[in-house]
Design a protein around this motif. Structure first.
Motif, PDB file in Angstrom:
ATOM      1  N   ARG A 169       0.830  -1.209   0.000  1.00  0.00           N
ATOM      2  CA  ARG A 169       0.000   0.000   0.000  1.00  0.00           C
ATOM      3  C   ARG A 169       0.865   1.260   0.000  1.00  0.00           C
ATOM      4  NH1 ARG A 169      -1.491   2.890   4.118  1.00  0.00           N
ATOM      5  NH2 ARG A 169      -1.067   1.264   5.638  1.00  0.00           N
ATOM      6  N   LEU A 170       1.890   1.287   0.850  1.00  0.00           N
ATOM      7  CA  LEU A 170       2.768   2.453   0.931  1.00  0.00           C
ATOM      8  C   LEU A 170       3.597   2.630  -0.337  1.00  0.00           C
ATOM      9  CD1 LEU A 170       3.968   2.099   4.636  1.00  0.00           C
ATOM     10  CD2 LEU A 170       2.334   3.765   3.713  1.00  0.00           C
ATOM     11  N   ALA A 171       4.056   1.543  -0.927  1.00  0.00           N
ATOM     12  CA  ALA A 171       4.820   1.626  -2.178  1.00  0.00           C
ATOM     13  C   ALA A 171       3.925   2.119  -3.314  1.00  0.00           C
ATOM     14  CB  ALA A 171       5.434   0.273  -2.517  1.00  0.00           C
ATOM     15  N   ASN A 172       2.712   1.590  -3.401  1.00  0.00           N
ATOM     16  CA  ASN A 172       1.777   2.008  -4.446  1.00  0.00           C
ATOM     17  C   ASN A 172       1.423   3.478  -4.341  1.00  0.00           C
ATOM     18  OD1 ASN A 172       1.142  -0.126  -6.263  1.00  0.00           O
ATOM     19  ND2 ASN A 172       0.109  -1.178  -4.585  1.00  0.00           N
ATOM     20  N   SER A 173       1.314   3.998  -3.113  1.00  0.00           N
ATOM     21  CA  SER A 173       0.932   5.399  -2.920  1.00  0.00           C
ATOM     22  C   SER A 173       2.123   6.343  -3.019  1.00  0.00           C
ATOM     23  CB  SER A 173       0.247   5.572  -1.559  1.00  0.00           C
ATOM     24  OG  SER A 173       1.191   5.419  -0.515  1.00  0.00           O
ATOM     25  N   GLY A 174       3.339   5.786  -3.107  1.00  0.00           N
ATOM     26  CA  GLY A 174       4.519   6.626  -3.195  1.00  0.00           C
ATOM     27  C   GLY A 174       5.059   7.065  -1.847  1.00  0.00           C
ATOM     28  N   LEU A 222      17.703  12.721  -7.625  1.00  0.00           N
ATOM     29  CA  LEU A 222      18.791  13.600  -8.003  1.00  0.00           C
ATOM     30  C   LEU A 222      18.530  14.323  -9.319  1.00  0.00           C
ATOM     31  CD1 LEU A 222      21.830  11.360  -7.029  1.00  0.00           C
ATOM     32  CD2 LEU A 222      20.867  13.286  -5.766  1.00  0.00           C
ATOM     33  N   ASP A 223      17.760  13.693 -10.205  1.00  0.00           N
ATOM     34  CA  ASP A 223      17.516  14.302 -11.510  1.00  0.00           C
ATOM     35  C   ASP A 223      16.218  15.106 -11.557  1.00  0.00           C
ATOM     36  OD1 ASP A 223      15.650  12.273 -11.498  1.00  0.00           O
ATOM     37  OD2 ASP A 223      16.514  11.189 -13.189  1.00  0.00           O
ATOM     38  N   GLY A 224      15.483  15.169 -10.447  1.00  0.00           N
ATOM     39  CA  GLY A 224      14.268  15.969 -10.395  1.00  0.00           C
ATOM     40  C   GLY A 224      13.046  15.304 -10.989  1.00  0.00           C
ATOM     41  N   HIS A 225      13.181  14.080 -11.487  1.00  0.00           N
ATOM     42  CA  HIS A 225      12.029  13.381 -12.050  1.00  0.00           C
ATOM     43  C   HIS A 225      11.151  12.815 -10.950  1.00  0.00           C
ATOM     44  CE1 HIS A 225      14.625  13.423 -15.637  1.00  0.00           C
ATOM     45  NE2 HIS A 225      13.465  13.567 -16.236  1.00  0.00           N
ATOM     46  N   LYS A 226       9.894  12.656 -11.289  1.00  0.00           N
ATOM     47  CA  LYS A 226       8.941  12.112 -10.330  1.00  0.00           C
ATOM     48  C   LYS A 226       9.248  10.648 -10.062  1.00  0.00           C
ATOM     49  CE  LYS A 226       4.043  12.070  -9.466  1.00  0.00           C
ATOM     50  NZ  LYS A 226       2.734  12.395  -9.953  1.00  0.00           N
ATOM     51  N   ARG A 227       9.289  10.286  -8.780  1.00  0.00           N
ATOM     52  CA  ARG A 227       9.541   8.912  -8.367  1.00  0.00           C
ATOM     53  C   ARG A 227       8.529   8.552  -7.299  1.00  0.00           C
ATOM     54  NH1 ARG A 227      12.663   9.130 -12.109  1.00  0.00           N
ATOM     55  NH2 ARG A 227      14.902   8.841 -12.077  1.00  0.00           N
ATOM     56  N   ASN A 228       7.650   7.613  -7.588  1.00  0.00           N
ATOM     57  CA  ASN A 228       6.701   7.135  -6.590  1.00  0.00           C
ATOM     58  C   ASN A 228       5.922   8.251  -5.926  1.00  0.00           C
ATOM     59  OD1 ASN A 228       7.024   4.486  -6.948  1.00  0.00           O
ATOM     60  ND2 ASN A 228       8.061   4.072  -5.036  1.00  0.00           N
ATOM     61  N   GLY A 229       5.392   9.161  -6.697  1.00  0.00           N
ATOM     62  CA  GLY A 229       4.527  10.190  -6.141  1.00  0.00           C
ATOM     63  C   GLY A 229       5.264  11.374  -5.554  1.00  0.00           C
ATOM     64  N   TYR A 230       6.577  11.414  -5.582  1.00  0.00           N
ATOM     65  CA  TYR A 230       7.313  12.536  -5.026  1.00  0.00           C
ATOM     66  C   TYR A 230       8.000  13.292  -6.149  1.00  0.00           C
ATOM     67  CZ  TYR A 230      10.267  15.404  -2.157  1.00  0.00           C
ATOM     68  OH  TYR A 230      10.859  16.489  -1.568  1.00  0.00           O
ATOM     69  N   ASN A 231       7.816  14.557  -6.198  1.00  0.00           N
ATOM     70  CA  ASN A 231       8.475  15.410  -7.172  1.00  0.00           C
ATOM     71  C   ASN A 231       9.057  16.570  -6.400  1.00  0.00           C
ATOM     72  OD1 ASN A 231       9.219  17.252  -9.150  1.00  0.00           O
ATOM     73  ND2 ASN A 231       7.467  16.772 -10.464  1.00  0.00           N
ATOM     74  N   GLU A 232      10.351  16.830  -6.541  1.00  0.00           N
ATOM     75  CA  GLU A 232      10.992  17.865  -5.739  1.00  0.00           C
ATOM     76  C   GLU A 232      10.398  19.257  -5.987  1.00  0.00           C
ATOM     77  OE1 GLU A 232      14.931  18.674  -8.510  1.00  0.00           O
ATOM     78  OE2 GLU A 232      15.124  17.781  -6.547  1.00  0.00           O
ATOM     79  N   ASN A 233       9.683  19.444  -7.099  1.00  0.00           N
ATOM     80  CA  ASN A 233       9.062  20.730  -7.364  1.00  0.00           C
ATOM     81  C   ASN A 233       7.737  20.898  -6.626  1.00  0.00           C
ATOM     82  OD1 ASN A 233      11.148  21.452  -9.133  1.00  0.00           O
ATOM     83  ND2 ASN A 233      10.173  20.331 -10.802  1.00  0.00           N
ATOM     84  N   ASN A 234       7.176  19.791  -6.119  1.00  0.00           N
ATOM     85  CA  ASN A 234       5.939  19.850  -5.324  1.00  0.00           C
ATOM     86  C   ASN A 234       6.316  19.927  -3.857  1.00  0.00           C
ATOM     87  OD1 ASN A 234       4.537  19.474  -7.675  1.00  0.00           O
ATOM     88  ND2 ASN A 234       4.178  17.296  -7.332  1.00  0.00           N
ATOM     89  N   ASN A 235       5.999  21.034  -3.215  1.00  0.00           N
ATOM     90  CA  ASN A 235       6.341  21.163  -1.792  1.00  0.00           C
ATOM     91  C   ASN A 235       5.218  20.784  -0.940  1.00  0.00           C
ATOM     92  OD1 ASN A 235       8.899  21.962  -2.460  1.00  0.00           O
ATOM     93  ND2 ASN A 235       8.341  24.111  -2.558  1.00  0.00           N
TER      94      ASN A 235
END
Length: 79
Positions: A29-34, A66-79
């Motif tokens: 569940r946690l992996a699927n939700s990111g 490190l490259d700023g791409h979205k990974r598992n629901g996290y994007n460094e541009n989304n605070n």
């Protein structure tokens, strides 16, 4: 029989759940939700032990890639 993580830094969902002392379904569940840092390869989830260690040290906050791409629901541009 309980599996323990091998010396490899890559863990299966069962190994990661055992390592984190959570239920396997909770890990899914946690992996699927990111909320839990993981990589999906086909139908399988894989977890990088050093990334899980960093995740625990930050109190469960996903780290930006490190490259700023979205990974598992996290994007460094989304605070």
């Amino acid at each position: 029989m309980t599996t323990t993580p091998s010396s490899s830094p890559v863990m299966t969902i069962k190994e990661a759940a055992d390592y984190l002392k959570i239920n396997v379904m909770t890990a899914y569940r946690l992996a699927n939700s990111g909320q839990l840092p993981a990589v999906r390869i086909g139908r399988s989830w894989r977890f990088h032990k050093p990334t899980l260690d960093a995740f625990l040290q930050t109190g469960g906050t996903p780290q930006p890639s490190l490259d700023g791409h979205k990974r598992n629901g996290y994007n460094e541009n989304n605070n």
